[in-house]
Design a protein around this motif. Structure first.
Motif, PDB file in Angstrom:
ATOM      1  N   ARG A  99       0.621  -1.361   0.048  1.00 32.89           N
ATOM      2  CA  ARG A  99      -0.018   0.060  -0.050  1.00 32.89           C
ATOM      3  C   ARG A  99       0.848   1.165   0.044  1.00 32.89           C
ATOM      4  O   ARG A  99       0.588   2.082  -0.751  1.00 32.89           O
ATOM      5  CB  ARG A  99      -0.808   0.049   1.078  1.00 32.89           C
ATOM      6  CG  ARG A  99      -1.711   1.368   1.216  1.00 32.89           C
ATOM      7  CD  ARG A  99      -2.273   1.185   2.764  1.00 32.89           C
ATOM      8  NE  ARG A  99      -3.337   2.579   2.736  1.00 32.89           N
ATOM      9  CZ  ARG A  99      -4.168   2.668   3.945  1.00 32.89           C
ATOM     10  NH1 ARG A  99      -4.031   2.116   4.834  1.00 32.89           N
ATOM     11  NH2 ARG A  99      -4.647   3.805   3.792  1.00 32.89           N
ATOM     12  N   GLN A 100       2.010   1.218   0.649  1.00 33.57           N
ATOM     13  CA  GLN A 100       2.896   2.556   0.846  1.00 33.57           C
ATOM     14  C   GLN A 100       3.921   2.247  -0.170  1.00 33.57           C
ATOM     15  O   GLN A 100       4.772   3.578  -0.255  1.00 33.57           O
ATOM     16  CB  GLN A 100       3.303   2.251   2.252  1.00 33.57           C
ATOM     17  CG  GLN A 100       2.551   2.428   3.358  1.00 33.57           C
ATOM     18  CD  GLN A 100       1.744   3.851   3.303  1.00 33.57           C
ATOM     19  OE1 GLN A 100       2.380   5.059   2.710  1.00 33.57           O
ATOM     20  NE2 GLN A 100       0.524   3.799   3.863  1.00 33.57           N
ATOM     21  N   ARG A 130       1.144   4.431  -3.625  1.00 27.73           N
ATOM     22  CA  ARG A 130       0.715   5.100  -2.574  1.00 27.73           C
ATOM     23  C   ARG A 130      -0.027   6.283  -2.966  1.00 27.73           C
ATOM     24  O   ARG A 130       0.307   7.083  -3.871  1.00 27.73           O
ATOM     25  CB  ARG A 130       1.898   5.592  -1.736  1.00 27.73           C
ATOM     26  CG  ARG A 130       1.674   6.458  -0.616  1.00 27.73           C
ATOM     27  CD  ARG A 130       2.882   6.607   0.538  1.00 27.73           C
ATOM     28  NE  ARG A 130       3.828   7.279  -0.187  1.00 27.73           N
ATOM     29  CZ  ARG A 130       4.979   7.017  -0.107  1.00 27.73           C
ATOM     30  NH1 ARG A 130       5.608   6.490   0.805  1.00 27.73           N
ATOM     31  NH2 ARG A 130       6.077   8.137  -0.764  1.00 27.73           N
ATOM     32  N   ASP A 131      -1.453   6.398  -2.286  1.00 29.95           N
ATOM     33  CA  ASP A 131      -2.375   7.416  -2.306  1.00 29.95           C
ATOM     34  C   ASP A 131      -3.007   7.291  -3.806  1.00 29.95           C
ATOM     35  O   ASP A 131      -3.612   8.210  -4.487  1.00 29.95           O
ATOM     36  CB  ASP A 131      -1.782   8.854  -2.468  1.00 29.95           C
ATOM     37  CG  ASP A 131      -1.275   9.091  -0.930  1.00 29.95           C
ATOM     38  OD1 ASP A 131      -1.916   8.557  -0.051  1.00 29.95           O
ATOM     39  OD2 ASP A 131      -0.149   9.729  -0.797  1.00 29.95           O
TER      40      ASP A 131
END
Length: 302
Positions: A99-100, A130-131
Motif C-alpha cells: 500500500r505504501q 501510494r495514494d
C-alpha cells in the motif's frame, strides 16, 4: 500458466512482456477484455502476457469495513486467467508495505525490473501505488499503455459491484451474463443432519473457506464439479424452515450421482437458474413433493 506468489524469487528470462494489472475479482467480462487484449498483444509480438493481481481485495487493507464479498476464490480466478491464454500470473500480497509503495517504485522495481514489462494493459479507472498516484494516464506518460473503457451489457456497465448486486437478489442469470459463465461457489463437503437421505434426496453440505458472495436464499438449478465428475445439481440455500434449521446452509442434491462419499473433498457448485424462494412446509410429505418438482425442473434446465 506459470503462477508466482510475490516477486522475490522471479528471475524472468523473457526479454520483454506485456503486463496486465488489476484486482480481477471474479474475472468477469470486463476483466476478460483486459486480459484478452494483453494476450493478443503479446502473441503478436511473440512475448508472454503476464497478469499481475493481488491475494485479496485491496479494500481489505484500505478500508476493511467496506470490503466487499469476493466473487471467486483465488484458485477460481487463476483458472479463469489460464483459460484466457495468459503465460504467467504474479500474485502480490496486498499488505501495508505494498500500500505504501510509491507508484514510481512499483513501475520500475516490479513491472520493469522483475517482469521486464515493455507495455501495459489496464482499465480506465486503474490506479496503483501510494495514494493511488499511478493512474492509467500517469502510466501512459511513462510506458506504452493500452487503456480500455468499461464493457457494457444492454447499457449497463459490467462491474464486480453489479454482479454482487445480482447475486444478492438471486438473479444468477444476470450474474452469468456479466461473468460470461455461471456463478460458482467453491468449498469442501462436511457432514450435516443427514435428513435428506431419509427423505430420498441425500444432499451434500458445502463449507466455504472464503467470504464468497452467496446467492439469495432459495432453490437453484445448477451443476456440481466433484472429484468423481460433473453432475446436475438441485441447490438449496437458506435456513431450512421446514426442518427448523438453526443456521444458513448451502446444500445440493446431485442427480445421477453414484453415491461415493464426498466428505472432506473440494466441490464447486455453479448456479444456472433460480427455481423458487425458500418455503416453509407444514408437513415433510409436502417438502418431499416439492423437492421432487425441483429435481425434475433441474433436470430440464441443466
Amino acid at each position: 500458466m506459470l503462477v508466482h506468489f510475490g516477486v522475490d524469487l522471479i528471475a524472468a528470462e523473457w526479454p520483454e512482456s506485456i503486463v496486465c494489472i488489476g484486482t480481477f475479482d471474479g474475472v468477469h467480462r470486463g476483466h476478460q477484455a483486459l486480459i484478452q487484449t494483453a494476450v493478443d498483444q503479446a502473441r503478436a509480438r511473440e512475448l508472454p502476457a503476464v497478469i499481475v493481481t493481488f491475494d485479496r481485495h485491496p479494500a481489505a487493507i484500505l478500508d476493511p469495513q467496506r470490503k466487499p464479498a469476493s466473487l471467486g476464490t483465488l484458485e477460481q480466478n487463476v483458472i479463469a486467467m489460464r483459460q484466457l491464454g495468459a503465460g504467467a500470473c504474479v500474485i502480490l500480497p496486498f499488505n501495508e508495505d505494498l500500500r505504501q509503495t510509491p507508484a514510481e517504485h512499483f513501475l520500475e522495481r516490479i513491472l520493469r525490473a522483475k517482469l521486464h514489462a515493455s507495455a501495459l494493459v489496464v482499465g480506465h479507472d486503474f490506479a496503483m501505488g501510494r495514494d493511488r498516484v499511478g493512474t492509467a494516464d500517469w502510466l501512459a506518460e511513462r510506458i506504452p499503455t493500452t487503456i480500455l473503457p468499461p464493457v457494457e451489457e444492454a447499457g449497463v456497465r459490467i462491474s464486480s459491484s453489479a454482479i454482487r448486486a445480482a447475486i444478492a437478489e438471486g438473479n444468477v442469470s444476470e450474474a452469468a451474463r456479466f461473468l460470461g459463465r455461471p456463478y460458482a461457489l467453491r468449498g469442501v463437503i462436511i457432514g450435516g443432519q443427514k435428513l435428506g437421505r431419509t427423505l430420498g434426496y441425500p444432499t451434500i453440505n458445502l463449507a466455504r473457506s472464503t467470504d464468497q458472495a452467496i446467492p439469495a436464499d432459495g432453490v437453484y438449478a445448477g451443476r456440481a464439479v466433484t472429484p468423481q465428475g460433473e453432475f446436475r445439481a438441485a441447490i438449496s440455500i437458506g435456513m431450512r424452515p421446514a426442518v427448523q434449521g438453526k443456521h444458513r446452509t448451502v446444500e445440493a442434491f446431485l442427480l445421477d450421482y453414484p453415491g461415493d462419499s464426498l466428505y472432506g473433498q473440494a466441490v464447486e457448485l455453479s448456479f444456472v437458474a433460480r427455481l423458487r424462494d425458500e418455503l416453509p412446509f407444514a408437513r415433510l410429505d409436502d417438502l418431499v413433493a416439492q423437492m421432487a418438482k425441483d429435481v425434475a425442473l433441474t433436470a430440464t434446465l441443466t
